[in-house]
Design a protein around this motif. Structure first.
Motif, PDB file in Angstrom:
ATOM      1  N   ARG A 158       0.812  -1.231   0.050  1.00 61.27           N
ATOM      2  CA  ARG A 158      -0.065  -0.008   0.000  1.00 61.27           C
ATOM      3  C   ARG A 158       0.761   1.171   0.004  1.00 61.27           C
ATOM      4  O   ARG A 158       0.536   2.128  -0.654  1.00 61.27           O
TER       5      ARG A 158
ATOM      6  N   GLN B 255      -7.813  -0.451   4.969  1.00 62.74           N
ATOM      7  CA  GLN B 255      -6.723   0.769   4.934  1.00 62.74           C
ATOM      8  C   GLN B 255      -7.276   1.672   4.467  1.00 62.74           C
ATOM      9  O   GLN B 255      -6.596   2.980   4.946  1.00 62.74           O
TER      10      GLN B 255
ATOM     11  N   PRO C 152      -0.893   2.256   7.514  1.00 63.21           N
ATOM     12  CA  PRO C 152      -1.315   1.343   6.579  1.00 63.21           C
ATOM     13  C   PRO C 152      -0.988  -0.315   7.413  1.00 63.21           C
ATOM     14  O   PRO C 152      -1.564  -0.816   7.309  1.00 63.21           O
TER      15      PRO C 152
END
Length: 414
Positions: free
Chosen positions: A135, A341, A348
């Motif tokens: 992420r 998220q 994250p």
């Protein structure tokens, strides 16, 4: 057909251009193989190899899950504060190597519980760290924000890809090398993860790590937000059902409907084969449809799956049902990662760990209930219990749709 090929090439170029993302994808493949060699055969190892009862196996997994939640929560908070997650990922994967080597060479209940609670507990953060790193890489890239769910789903798809052949190969490894060989392969996969991370995963800049650390919120404050708390409970219920089913499947197939160990491997592999197109498809859909709608769809599909599975009388009945299983798993384990998220975009590690710990809490309850329900009511009625838990999740998720939320919470859900 040409349009599909062109789209695939375009996405491949995009992935290649995101710094570090191909490396984390490769890591994820080996992580998935390690998972796929162990999880489908956990109950067979504990009950048939070690000689645990259904109840003592449930207690074993309960304690292991509690330790996993403790270690992963602490590691997630640490990972959101340190400048770089690379070495946390390496340490977690090395813990898995030690843990699975212990499983390979010991059949003592107390020794196995130690390895499972400590080393496998620490290694349970490996999954969260991989997806948190992924992420961060997407966020730092020039990728449009609305495309992030799709590429996160590609990352999750690679994890599923490992399962397309993993359980089937594991069933043959078990046949010819026993559980010692099975766990040796799993340990090797985690060793490869640590080596790839050490040699090829670039460190994040220290400045970026410090800026992220300023955004850290206390876990209690996070969990008291109704939107997050209700989602955690709902996903814990789905995880309870999923893990009860996972633990029950090998026993149900081999002892209730007369199937073989190879049937068990095929059943888990079928799910993974169909997860791949489903995950890609739902990932594309997530760029235009709100993720909470997809999450509710996944919960409904899970409810249908467990209700129908209760009536299965042969292995081939389950073969077909695994397509439905793949559909709900693709949503509740693919879209769900980005969904969580998005609650905490600056954290994250913690956000992914909320999702992961919801699964662990469900695993903990599922492992405990599996032994009790299987002993008292039989393996078939385990699936009726699974359906009841998913019904609770469906009720909570649809309740969120009509609940009055704060403006901040509304913006989180999109």
């Amino acid at each position: 057909m040409s349009g599909i090929l062109a789209s695939t090439k375009r996405h491949a170029r995009t992935v290649k251009g995101i710094q570090g993302f191909p490396i984390i994808m490769l890591i994820n493949i080996f992580l998935g193989i390690g998972f796929s060699f162990v999880i489908p055969f956990n109950s067979m190892f504990g009950i048939d190899e070690v000689g645990m009862s259904n109840t003592s196996f449930g207690v074993f997994m309960l304690i292991s899950s509690l330790c996993g939640i403790f270690f992963s929560t602490w590691i997630a908070k640490l990972s959101d504060r340190v400048p770089d997650r690379k070495f946390i990922l390496i340490l977690c994967s090395l813990a898995a190597v030690i843990g699975y080597l212990g499983f390979a060479f010991s059949r003592n209940y107390a020794v196995l519980l130690f390895f499972s609670s400590v080393f496998i507990g620490i290694s349970s953060s490996t999954f969260s760290q991989v997806f948190a790193i992924g992420r961060e890489m997407l966020t730092r890239s020039e990728l449009p924000e609305k495309q992030v769910p799709f590429y996160m789903n590609i990352l999750r798809t690679l994890f599923a890809l490992s399962w397309t052949v993993g359980p089937a190969i594991a069933s043959y490894a078990l046949l010819y090398m026993g559980f010692t060989g099975l766990f040796m392969v799993a340990a090797t996969c985690y060793a490869i993860v640590s080596i790839i991370a050490l040699l090829f995963l670039r460190r994040k800049s220290e400045a970026a790590g410090r800026s992220a650390a300023k955004e850290i919120l206390p876990l209690k404050q996070i969990m008291l937000q109704p939107l997050i708390l209700i989602n955690v409970i709902a996903f814990a219920c789905i995880s309870t059902a999923h893990n009860m089913s996972m633990m029950n499947m090998a026993q149900f197939v081999t002892k209730e409907i007369g199937g073989s160990q190879q049937d068990v491997g095929v059943i888990f592999s079928i799910t993974s084969v169909f997860e791949i197109p489903f995950m890609l498809g739902f990932g594309i859909l997530a760029t235009s449809v709100k993720s909470d709608k997809l999450i509710r769809l996944g919960a409904i599909l899970a409810l249908i799956y467990f209700c129908v599975l209760f009536f299965a009388e042969s292995s081939w009945h389950i073969f077909g049902l695994q397509i439905l299983s793949a559909a709900y798993i693709s949503i509740t384990s693919g879209i769900a990662i980005t969904y969580f998220q998005d609650f905490l975009p600056d954290m994250p590690g913690t956000a992914t760990n909320l999702y992961s710990n919801a699964n662990k809490a469900g695993s903990m309850l599922g492992f405990m209930l599996f032994g009790f329900v299987a002993d008292v009511f039989g393996y078939r009625n385990v699936y009726l219990t699974c359906a009841a838990f998913v019904l609770v999740a469906v009720t909570l998720l649809f309740g969120l749709r009509y609940a009055r939320r704060t403006p901040a919470e509304a913006s989180i859900s999109g």
